[in-house]
Design a protein around this motif. Structure first.
Motif, PDB file in Angstrom:
ATOM      1  N   ARG A   1      13.818   4.598 -22.938  1.00 37.24           N
ATOM      2  CA  ARG A   1      14.359   4.317 -24.475  1.00 37.24           C
ATOM      3  C   ARG A   1      14.860   3.407 -24.941  1.00 37.24           C
ATOM      4  NH1 ARG A   1      12.336   9.743 -23.192  1.00 37.24           N
ATOM      5  NH2 ARG A   1      15.014   9.925 -24.771  1.00 37.24           N
ATOM      6  N   LEU A   2      15.664   3.056 -24.563  1.00 37.20           N
ATOM      7  CA  LEU A   2      16.935   2.818 -24.637  1.00 37.20           C
ATOM      8  C   LEU A   2      16.997   1.338 -24.454  1.00 37.20           C
ATOM      9  CD1 LEU A   2      20.021   4.789 -24.808  1.00 37.20           C
ATOM     10  CD2 LEU A   2      19.068   4.276 -26.374  1.00 37.20           C
TER      11      LEU A   2
ATOM     12  N   PRO B   1      19.040   4.071 -34.228  1.00 34.75           N
ATOM     13  CA  PRO B   1      19.024   5.055 -35.842  1.00 34.75           C
ATOM     14  C   PRO B   1      19.150   6.253 -35.452  1.00 34.75           C
ATOM     15  CG  PRO B   1      16.642   3.549 -35.096  1.00 34.75           C
ATOM     16  CD  PRO B   1      18.308   3.028 -34.219  1.00 34.75           C
ATOM     17  N   GLU B   2      19.112   6.220 -34.538  1.00 29.15           N
ATOM     18  CA  GLU B   2      18.331   8.235 -33.661  1.00 29.15           C
ATOM     19  C   GLU B   2      20.275   8.657 -33.106  1.00 29.15           C
ATOM     20  OE1 GLU B   2      15.095   8.788 -31.624  1.00 29.15           O
ATOM     21  OE2 GLU B   2      13.552   7.566 -32.493  1.00 29.15           O
ATOM     22  N   VAL B   3      20.714   7.331 -31.926  1.00 31.25           N
ATOM     23  CA  VAL B   3      21.789   8.018 -30.883  1.00 31.25           C
ATOM     24  C   VAL B   3      22.603   8.113 -31.249  1.00 31.25           C
ATOM     25  CG1 VAL B   3      22.604   7.611 -28.239  1.00 31.25           C
ATOM     26  CG2 VAL B   3      20.131   7.331 -29.243  1.00 31.25           C
ATOM     27  N   GLY B   4      23.395   6.866 -32.847  1.00 26.52           N
ATOM     28  CA  GLY B   4      23.834   6.328 -33.514  1.00 26.52           C
ATOM     29  C   GLY B   4      24.350   5.435 -32.544  1.00 26.52           C
TER      30      GLY B   4
ATOM     31  N   PRO C   1      30.158   0.391 -23.302  1.00 31.11           N
ATOM     32  CA  PRO C   1      29.197   0.545 -21.911  1.00 31.11           C
ATOM     33  C   PRO C   1      28.492   1.039 -22.215  1.00 31.11           C
ATOM     34  CG  PRO C   1      31.592   0.237 -22.227  1.00 31.11           C
ATOM     35  CD  PRO C   1      31.133  -0.159 -23.264  1.00 31.11           C
ATOM     36  N   GLN C   2      28.193   2.131 -23.459  1.00 35.52           N
ATOM     37  CA  GLN C   2      26.915   2.484 -23.062  1.00 35.52           C
ATOM     38  C   GLN C   2      25.562   1.997 -23.475  1.00 35.52           C
ATOM     39  OE1 GLN C   2      28.977   4.080 -27.072  1.00 35.52           O
ATOM     40  NE2 GLN C   2      29.144   5.944 -26.106  1.00 35.52           N
ATOM     41  N   PHE C   3      25.561   0.404 -23.192  1.00 34.73           N
ATOM     42  CA  PHE C   3      24.145  -0.446 -23.709  1.00 34.73           C
ATOM     43  C   PHE C   3      23.597  -1.879 -22.784  1.00 34.73           C
ATOM     44  CE2 PHE C   3      26.272  -1.846 -27.043  1.00 34.73           C
ATOM     45  CZ  PHE C   3      25.659  -2.860 -27.356  1.00 34.73           C
ATOM     46  N   LEU C   4      24.944  -1.883 -22.285  1.00 36.63           N
ATOM     47  CA  LEU C   4      25.314  -3.012 -21.261  1.00 36.63           C
ATOM     48  C   LEU C   4      24.074  -3.149 -20.213  1.00 36.63           C
ATOM     49  CD1 LEU C   4      27.398  -5.421 -22.916  1.00 36.63           C
ATOM     50  CD2 LEU C   4      26.161  -5.340 -23.592  1.00 36.63           C
ATOM     51  N   HIS C   5      24.444  -1.401 -19.716  1.00 34.65           N
ATOM     52  CA  HIS C   5      24.323  -1.628 -18.277  1.00 34.65           C
ATOM     53  C   HIS C   5      22.420  -2.050 -18.312  1.00 34.65           C
ATOM     54  CE1 HIS C   5      24.242   2.378 -20.304  1.00 34.65           C
ATOM     55  NE2 HIS C   5      23.088   2.498 -19.261  1.00 34.65           N
TER      56      HIS C   5
END
Length: 324
Positions: free
Chosen positions: A197-198, A238-241, A246-250
């Protein structure tokens, strides 16, 4: 355990190379004909149906094999593919007679049926990992592998062959050098669904330029002035913050989107700091940005940096190579 293979298993491997009956153990020299992979899937379907009827355990595994460069050889010097694959297949056969598998030069996929429970399944997976960590001698050459194993077992949530294979692949992708064994779990599936989803959301944010930049000042204490800035990217979901790199580039590190993010940071950070120079907020600052090795080696990166510097008067640019 010995690396020797009984005559029947050797015959099965010869039959496959000759295009004959696959038997219980499968060997593919290279990508392998589709019929071999299909044969393994069909055998797994039969094993699952039987295990459900007999209330037995089935272990499905996927194993990746990455050659480790040693001082006396280079990856390009690997033995000829057929010899290497045959050695891999023989090693797999030596682990347990219950294994059905399909071997490539860089991975093995398979399953084992008739297991006595989860402990038996975990024990067999561990034996695979240990066996493949031992060095191979192929054509007189010593070869070591970085071995990773992902597993899934027949359970209430996984009672179909295709679902088991997908789950084992998911467990394999979650392994790391420090944790080379991965077992499928509901939590792992939930994390994978969240990442999917991300990843979809991130594609839209990249396209719309919705990522944010924050700046950490670098202070020259002797001169009592700000000598530069380090730019960091943030994603305010908007939902996760708020998410850090390190939390999304992978999610996009193996796609072209990673380059789009890098260019966004480079262009917008240089433009912002150059504006601060023009407004007299800071003088002759150095802007530091993080880049990946793939960005640094990408064709056109140097020219892009020159263009950004030319468009940002009064700003020097520095790059930090991201580790990993």
């Amino acid at each position: 355990m010995s690396d020797t293979v009984d005559p029947q298993k050797r015959l099965n491997m010869r039959r496959l190379r000759a295009g004959g009956d696959l038997g219980a153990n499968h060997l593919a020299t290279g990508p392998g004909p589709a019929s071999s992979a299909i044969a393994l899937s069909r055998a797994l379907e039969s094993a699952v149906a039987s295990a459900l009827f007999l209330d037995e355990m089935v272990l499905v595994f996927q194993m990746s094999l990455r050659p480790l460069p040693l001082s006396h050889w280079r990856p390009a010097d690997l033995p000829e593919s057929t010899a290497l694959v045959e050695a891999i297949a023989e090693r797999c056969s030596s682990v347990d007679d219950r294994l059905h598998f399909f071997a490539y030069a860089d991975r093995v996929a398979g399953f084992a049926s008739g297991l006595r429970g989860r402990d038996d399944a975990d024990r067999l997976a561990t034996q695979l990992l240990i066996a493949f960590r031992r060095a191979f001698v192929v054509d007189g050459m010593l070869v070591h592998f970085d071995v990773r194993v992902g597993t899934a077992v027949l359970s209430d949530g996984l009672d179909e062959a295709e679902a088991l294979q997908t789950a084992a692949g998911l467990a394999l992708r979650a392994t790391t050098p420090a944790a080379p064994f991965g077992a499928y779990s509901l939590r792992l599936q939930e994390n994978a669904d969240r990442d999917a989803r991300l990843r979809s959301d991130l594609a839209s944010v990249i396209a719309s330029g919705g990522l944010e930049l924050v700046y950490q000042p670098i202070v020259d204490l002797a001169a009592r002035r700000i000598s530069g800035f380090e730019a960091f990217i943030r994603w305010a979901h908007p939902e996760v913050g708020t998410l850090t790199p390190p939390q999304f580039l992978h999610l996009v590190e193996s796609s072209e989107q990673i380059y789009a993010i890098g260019d966004y940071v480079l262009t917008n950070a240089a433009e912002t700091v150059s504006k601060w120079v023009a407004e007299g907020i800071v003088e002759e600052p150095t802007l530091w940005v993080n880049v990946t090795a793939s960005e640094l080696l990408r064709t056109g990166f140097k020219q892009r940096v020159r263009e950004v510097i030319a468009a940002a008067p009064g700003v020097a640019l520095g790059v930090d190579l991201v580790e990993g």
